[in-house]
Structure formats: C-alpha cells, structure tokens
Design a protein around this motif. Sequence first.
Motif, PDB file in Angstrom:
ATOM      1  N   ALA A  51     103.090  59.785  65.435  1.00 54.90           N
ATOM      2  CA  ALA A  51     101.825  61.399  65.451  1.00 54.90           C
ATOM      3  C   ALA A  51     102.223  61.765  66.355  1.00 54.90           C
ATOM      4  O   ALA A  51     101.572  61.479  67.767  1.00 54.90           O
ATOM      5  CB  ALA A  51     100.879  61.111  64.745  1.00 54.90           C
ATOM      6  N   SER A  53      99.137  63.939  69.572  1.00 55.75           N
ATOM      7  CA  SER A  53      97.941  63.793  69.256  1.00 55.75           C
ATOM      8  C   SER A  53      97.581  65.026  69.330  1.00 55.75           C
ATOM      9  O   SER A  53      98.197  65.960  69.834  1.00 55.75           O
ATOM     10  CB  SER A  53      97.406  62.905  70.939  1.00 55.75           C
ATOM     11  OG  SER A  53      97.793  63.675  71.823  1.00 55.75           O
ATOM     12  N   GLY A  55      94.471  67.889  67.747  1.00 54.60           N
ATOM     13  CA  GLY A  55      93.360  68.196  65.839  1.00 54.60           C
ATOM     14  C   GLY A  55      94.266  67.965  64.851  1.00 54.60           C
ATOM     15  O   GLY A  55      95.913  68.476  64.998  1.00 54.60           O
ATOM     16  N   GLN A  56      94.392  68.953  63.834  1.00 54.91           N
ATOM     17  CA  GLN A  56      95.072  68.958  63.198  1.00 54.91           C
ATOM     18  C   GLN A  56      95.716  70.510  63.407  1.00 54.91           C
ATOM     19  O   GLN A  56      95.448  71.564  63.187  1.00 54.91           O
ATOM     20  CB  GLN A  56      94.398  69.439  61.638  1.00 54.91           C
ATOM     21  CG  GLN A  56      93.114  67.711  60.913  1.00 54.91           C
ATOM     22  CD  GLN A  56      94.106  67.278  60.537  1.00 54.91           C
ATOM     23  OE1 GLN A  56      95.403  67.690  59.592  1.00 54.91           O
ATOM     24  NE2 GLN A  56      94.748  65.639  61.249  1.00 54.91           N
ATOM     25  N   ILE A  57      96.716  70.714  62.161  1.00 48.54           N
ATOM     26  CA  ILE A  57      97.799  71.556  62.034  1.00 48.54           C
ATOM     27  C   ILE A  57      96.685  72.745  62.232  1.00 48.54           C
ATOM     28  O   ILE A  57      96.497  72.472  61.199  1.00 48.54           O
ATOM     29  CB  ILE A  57      99.249  71.291  61.717  1.00 48.54           C
ATOM     30  CG1 ILE A  57      99.999  70.601  62.656  1.00 48.54           C
ATOM     31  CG2 ILE A  57      99.900  73.274  62.354  1.00 48.54           C
ATOM     32  CD1 ILE A  57     101.115  70.046  61.895  1.00 48.54           C
ATOM     33  N   ARG A  58      97.296  73.878  62.114  1.00 47.83           N
ATOM     34  CA  ARG A  58      96.723  75.437  62.211  1.00 47.83           C
ATOM     35  C   ARG A  58      95.123  75.142  61.550  1.00 47.83           C
ATOM     36  O   ARG A  58      94.678  76.079  61.033  1.00 47.83           O
ATOM     37  CB  ARG A  58      96.880  75.970  60.336  1.00 47.83           C
ATOM     38  CG  ARG A  58      99.126  75.921  60.566  1.00 47.83           C
ATOM     39  CD  ARG A  58      99.742  76.360  59.027  1.00 47.83           C
ATOM     40  NE  ARG A  58      99.434  75.548  58.391  1.00 47.83           N
ATOM     41  CZ  ARG A  58     100.765  75.008  58.348  1.00 47.83           C
ATOM     42  NH1 ARG A  58     101.709  74.757  58.974  1.00 47.83           N
ATOM     43  NH2 ARG A  58     100.797  74.274  57.461  1.00 47.83           N
ATOM     44  N   HIS A  59      94.046  74.684  62.315  1.00 49.07           N
ATOM     45  CA  HIS A  59      93.457  74.462  62.392  1.00 49.07           C
ATOM     46  C   HIS A  59      92.000  74.937  63.138  1.00 49.07           C
ATOM     47  O   HIS A  59      92.492  74.951  64.580  1.00 49.07           O
ATOM     48  CB  HIS A  59      92.293  73.337  62.339  1.00 49.07           C
ATOM     49  CG  HIS A  59      91.019  73.297  62.520  1.00 49.07           C
ATOM     50  ND1 HIS A  59      90.386  72.963  63.642  1.00 49.07           N
ATOM     51  CD2 HIS A  59      90.110  72.934  61.048  1.00 49.07           C
ATOM     52  CE1 HIS A  59      88.746  73.012  62.529  1.00 49.07           C
ATOM     53  NE2 HIS A  59      88.784  72.516  61.579  1.00 49.07           N
TER      54      HIS A  59
END
Length: 98
Positions: A51, A53, A55-59
């Motif tokens: 994965a 590294s 933050g979350q996508i679209r955050h």
Amino acid sequence: MIRLLFGEVRILTARVSESETQLSKDRHNSSTPPSFDELKKTRSLRRPSGAKSGGQIRHKGMTLKRVREPGEVIEHGLPERCDGCGETSPPATAMRMR
C-alpha cells in the motif's frame, strides 16, 4: 616451507577464535554497555503491504492556514520559578527552549 605454513595456520586460527569470542559477547554475558550490541543486526519481521504511504485517498485534511492578522493573541507568561531547579530568574534572562 610446510612448517612455516603450519605456523601461519596456527596464528590465523587463534585470531579467528579470538574474533568469534568477541562477537559472541553482548551486554547479557559481559560487562559491555548496550551500545556495543550494534554489531548484531536484527531483521524486522514486518513485510511490506504494497500500500502507498500517507493518508486516505480523497481526505481533505484539517491543516490550519497562516493569516496576516490573527483574531486573538494569547500571551503565555514565564513561570516565577524554574520547574527543574526551582530558582527564580528575571524575565530578561529567560531563554526560549526548543
């Protein structure tokens, strides 16, 4: 010539055994401090997940932005006594610690 080679083998064997003895010692079986254990490297048991590294996508995130004129300024005064030694010091001699 062969005696010379046997003598050389004896010397090298002694050096190898001395090196192995030093490498086998660590803070658990000698009086050396833990900082000398650096020769023994351990491998991490973690495996890469693949994965990306971060933050979350679209955050969008919640980072505060700098402004030229703040709405409120709060001044924090210096304590009357040092928390470490308990001595008093005038504000002129106080230094900002980082």
